[in-house]
Design an enzyme around this catalytic site. Structure first.
Site, mmCIF file in Angstrom:
data_model
loop_
_atom_site.group_PDB
_atom_site.id
_atom_site.type_symbol
_atom_site.label_atom_id
_atom_site.label_comp_id
_atom_site.label_asym_id
_atom_site.label_seq_id
_atom_site.Cartn_x
_atom_site.Cartn_y
_atom_site.Cartn_z
ATOM 1 N N ASP A 69 0.847 -1.193 0.000
ATOM 2 C CA ASP A 69 0.000 0.000 0.000
ATOM 3 C C ASP A 69 0.884 1.245 0.000
ATOM 4 O O ASP A 69 1.704 1.442 0.902
ATOM 5 C CB ASP A 69 -0.903 -0.015 1.238
ATOM 6 C CG ASP A 69 -1.808 1.201 1.297
ATOM 7 O OD1 ASP A 69 -2.660 1.334 0.413
ATOM 8 O OD2 ASP A 69 -1.641 2.016 2.217
ATOM 9 N N THR A 102 -2.919 5.314 -4.204
ATOM 10 C CA THR A 102 -1.857 6.031 -3.499
ATOM 11 C C THR A 102 -0.477 5.767 -4.109
ATOM 12 O O THR A 102 0.411 6.607 -4.000
ATOM 13 C CB THR A 102 -1.837 5.625 -2.018
ATOM 14 O OG1 THR A 102 -1.773 4.199 -1.917
ATOM 15 C CG2 THR A 102 -3.099 6.096 -1.313
ATOM 16 N N THR A 103 -0.288 4.607 -4.721
ATOM 17 C CA THR A 103 0.993 4.315 -5.376
ATOM 18 C C THR A 103 1.067 5.011 -6.730
ATOM 19 O O THR A 103 2.069 5.636 -7.080
ATOM 20 C CB THR A 103 1.168 2.794 -5.560
ATOM 21 O OG1 THR A 103 1.018 2.147 -4.306
ATOM 22 C CG2 THR A 103 2.535 2.472 -6.128
ATOM 23 N N ASP A 400 -9.304 0.293 1.747
ATOM 24 C CA ASP A 400 -9.319 0.706 0.342
ATOM 25 C C ASP A 400 -10.628 0.299 -0.323
ATOM 26 O O ASP A 400 -11.223 1.080 -1.084
ATOM 27 C CB ASP A 400 -8.134 0.073 -0.411
ATOM 28 C CG ASP A 400 -6.801 0.713 -0.031
ATOM 29 O OD1 ASP A 400 -6.816 1.637 0.798
ATOM 30 O OD2 ASP A 400 -5.760 0.290 -0.558
#
Length: 532
Positions: A69, A102-103, A400
Site C-alpha cells: 500500500d 496512493t501508489t 481501500d
C-alpha cells in the site's frame, strides 16, 4: 553574504553566510529537488498493480510492516528531505480523499518531474512548464469525464459494485478471498449509506482483527464487537432480547471532588462506613434493575463487591468499554448514554436481539458480539488471519475497498484500468498539443509522455516488455477506436479492459492527475533552498 545599503549609504546584512548554514540556488536547487522526489517515485514503482512487489519496513523499535500500500510505505519510511516529504504528503492526500491509487499518484508525479527536468535542460523556464502541465492536466481530466460510463447498482443488485471492489483488491494480500472481501465491503457500506443523499458515514464501520484462524473466517457483524468479556465468569454468556444500559459513571460510592481526609477511631465507625458503602452499591444495582435493564455496559471498572452484587441480582455486566465503542453501541442499540445513576430510566435503554460472548481458539481470548440491534446503521468487520502483520494488511485492504464503494455511491461514473485511461489521455493531450502555437506545446507533449509511465510500470511488473506492450496498446486504441485497450496484468496480455472487468472510479483517477500536477508545480517553482 547578502548585503544592501540604506538611503544614507550605510551597509547592513540581510543573510549571513555562516558555517552552519547551507544554501542551494537556481538550477542546482531544482535539480536536487527533482532528484529527491524521483527517488521516492522509483521506490514505489515496483509496487504498482496486481503483480506489484511488497515492501518490508522495519521501525526503530523493531516493529515489522509488510505491505504494498503506497500510503503505508511512505508513512512508515523515515524521510528527511523536505521535497521528498511533499511526495509522502501527496500519497497521504490521495489516501484521505479517495482511499485508493496512493501508489499511482506518486509514480505519475515522479514521471512528470522526469519530463520537467528534460524540459529545463532544453532551456524552458519552470513557470512555463508549470503552466503547460496545468493546461494538459485540465485536458486529460475533461477527456476522462467524456469517456466515462455510469455504473448502475441498487441495494438489491450489487454485482457491479462487487466487480469494482475485486479490481481494487486484486493487488492486495486478500486476493485469495476477493469474493468474500468484496461481499463484506459492499454490505458494510450499504448498511451505513444513505443512497438518496449519496452520503456514507465511514465512522459507523468498525474494523476489528484477531490473530488466529483463516482469512476465510472473516465476517461482517451487523452490530458491535467488543474485545471484552463478562465481568464475572459465572455470568450468562448468551442474552436474548437484551435491554442495555450504558453507563459513563463508575460503579462505586461517590468521592469528593476536593482533597479530604477521613478519620476512623474505632471498629464501630469502620463498620458504619462499610455498611454505608454496601447500601450505596445495593441502591445502584436496584436503580438498574428497576429500569428493566438486563445488561450493563460500563465505561469504567468496578470492584469485586459491586461485581458480586451484580451476579447475585442476575445482572450481567461488561466493564472498561472504550469511549468510541460506547458511542457506537449507543447508535446501534438506540440507547442514551447515562452519566449518573439518578438519570437511569427505561426510556434510555438500548435494545439488541442477542448478546453473546465467544472464546477464540485455545488462547482464552474472549469477544462480546452485540447483534440484531434496534438501529442497524453501525456494523463491525471482524478480520481473521495467521498473524498480526497479515491482520493489519487485511485491514488496509478493506479500508481501500470501503473507500472505493463509498466513492461510487457519491459518484457512480467509472473508467477502466490497466493503464488504458492513461494511454487514451496521453493521445488526447498529444493531439491538443499540436493546436498550441506557444512554447507550452513541448510541455504538453512531456505531460503526455509522463502519462505512459503508469502502463509502462504495470507491464514491467508483470514481466511483459514495457515499450512493446505500450506501442501495441496505443495502436489498438487508435485502430479499433476503443479507449479501453490496456495492460492485463493477470494474463500478461494487451486486452480490452472493459471485457476483462477491470474498473476504476472516475473521481479517483481525476484526483490522481490533479494532485500530482499540483505538487509538481509547487516543486518546480522552488529555486532557493536555505538550511539552517
Amino acid at each position: 553574504m547578502s548585503m544592501v545599503f540604506d538611503e544614507y549609504g550605510r551597509p547592513f546584512i540581510i543573510l549571513r553566510d555562516g558555517g552552519d548554514q547551507e544554501r542551494l540556488q537556481g538550477k542546482k536547487a531544482r535539480k536536487q529537488n527533482i532528484l529527491a522526489a524521483r527517488s521516492i517515485a522509483n521506490i514505489m514503482k515496483t509496487s504498482l498493480g496486481p503483480k506489484g512487489m511488497d515492501k518490508i519496513l522495519v521501525g526503530s523499535d523493531g516493529e515489522v510492516t509488510i505491505t504494498n500500500d503506497g500510503a503505508t510505505i511512505l508513512k512508515e519510511m523515515d524521510v528527511e528531505n523536505q521535497v521528498a516529504k511533499l511526495m509522502v504528503e501527496l500519497s497521504q492526500s490521495q489516501d484521505d480523499e479517495i482511499g485508493d491509487g496512493t501508489t499511482g499518484v506518486v509514480v505519475f508525479a515522479g514521471a512528470l518531474l522526469e519530463q520537467a527536468e528534460a524540459l529545463i535542460d532544453k532551456g524552458i523556464h519552470p513557470t512555463r512548464i508549470a503552466d503547460g502541465f496545468e493546461l494538459a492536466c485540465s485536458i486529460a481530466v475533461d477527456h476522462l469525464s467524456k469517456i466515462s460510463e455510469e455504473l448502475s447498482f441498487s441495494r438489491e443488485d450489487t454485482s457491479n459494485l462487487h466487480q469494482v471492489v475485486r479490481s481494487c483488491i486484486s493487488s492486495k494480500v486478500v486476493k485469495r478471498c476477493e469474493d468474500l472481501m468484496s461481499q463484506i465491503a459492499v454490505d458494510a457500506i450499504l448498511s451505513v449509506a444513505d443512497l438518496e443523499r449519496k452520503d456514507v458515514n465511514l465512522s459507523l464501520i468498525k474494523v476489528e482483527g484477531k490473530a488466529g484462524g483463516k482469512m476465510e473466517d472473516s465476517q461482517l457483524i451487523r452490530g458491535i464487537l467488543l474485545n471484552k468479556c463478562m465481568s464475572h465468569p459465572q455470568m450468562p454468556k448468551n442474552i436474548e432480547d437484551a435491554k442495555i444500559v450504558i453507563l459513563t459513571c463508575a460503579f462505586e460510592p461517590p468521592k469528593a471532588k476536593t482533597k479530604y481526609s477521613l478519620e476512623i477511631k474505632n471498629a464501630e465507625q469502620y463498620k458504619a462506613l462499610d455498611k454505608a458503602e454496601q447500601e450505596w452499591f445495593i441502591e445502584m444495582v436496584q436503580k438498574v434493575k428497576d429500569s428493566g435493564a438486563n445488561l450493563v455496559m460500563c465505561q469504567w471498572g468496578f470492584d469485586d463487591e459491586a461485581n458480586h452484587l451484580l451476579l447475585q441480582n442476575k445482572l450481567p455486566a461488561i466493564r472498561w468499554v472504550g469511549g468510541t465503542e460506547i458511542e457506537l453501541l449507543a447508535i446501534a442499540t438506540g440507547a442514551r448514554i447515562v452519566p449518573r445513576f439518578e438519570d437511569i430510566s427505561s426510556e434510555k435503554l438500548g435494545k439488541a436481539g442477542k448478546v453473546r460472548e465467544l472464546e477464540l481458539g485455545t488462547t482464552k481470548e474472549n469477544i462480546v458480539i452485540v447483534e440484531d440491534c434496534a438501529n442497524s446503521n453501525a456494523v463491525t468487520i471482524f478480520v481473521r488471519g495467521g498473524n498480526i502483520m497479515i491482520i493489519e494488511e487485511i485491514k488496509r485492504s478493506i479500508h481501500d475497498a470501503l473507500c472505493v464503494v463509498r466513492n461510487l455511491i457519491r459518484d457512480n461514473r467509472i473508467i477502466y484500468g490497466g493503464g488504458a485511461a492513461e494511454l487514451t489521455c496521453s493521445q488526447k493531450v498529444s493531439l491538443e498539443a499540436d493546436k498550441v502555437s506557444s512554447l507550452e506545446q513541448y510541455v504538453m507533449r512531456g505531460f503526455a509522455d509522463a502519462l505512459e509511465e503508469i502502463p509502462l510500470s504495470l507491464a514491467s511488473n508483470c514481466g511483459m516488455p514495457g515499450i512493446k506492450s505500450i506501442a501495441e496498446a496505443k495502436a489498438r486504441q487508435i485502430n479499433e477506436d476503443n479507449p479501453w485497450i490496456g495492460i492485463e496484468c493477470n494474463t500478461s496480455t494487451v486486452s480490452d479492459m472493459k471485457e476483462r472487468n477491470v474498473f476504476e472510479t472516475l473521481i479517483g483517477k481525476q484526483q490522481q492527475l490533479l494532485l500530482a500536477t499540483q505538487v509538481v508545480k509547487m516543486i518546480l517553482k522552488i529555486d532557493d533552498v536555505i538550511k539552517q
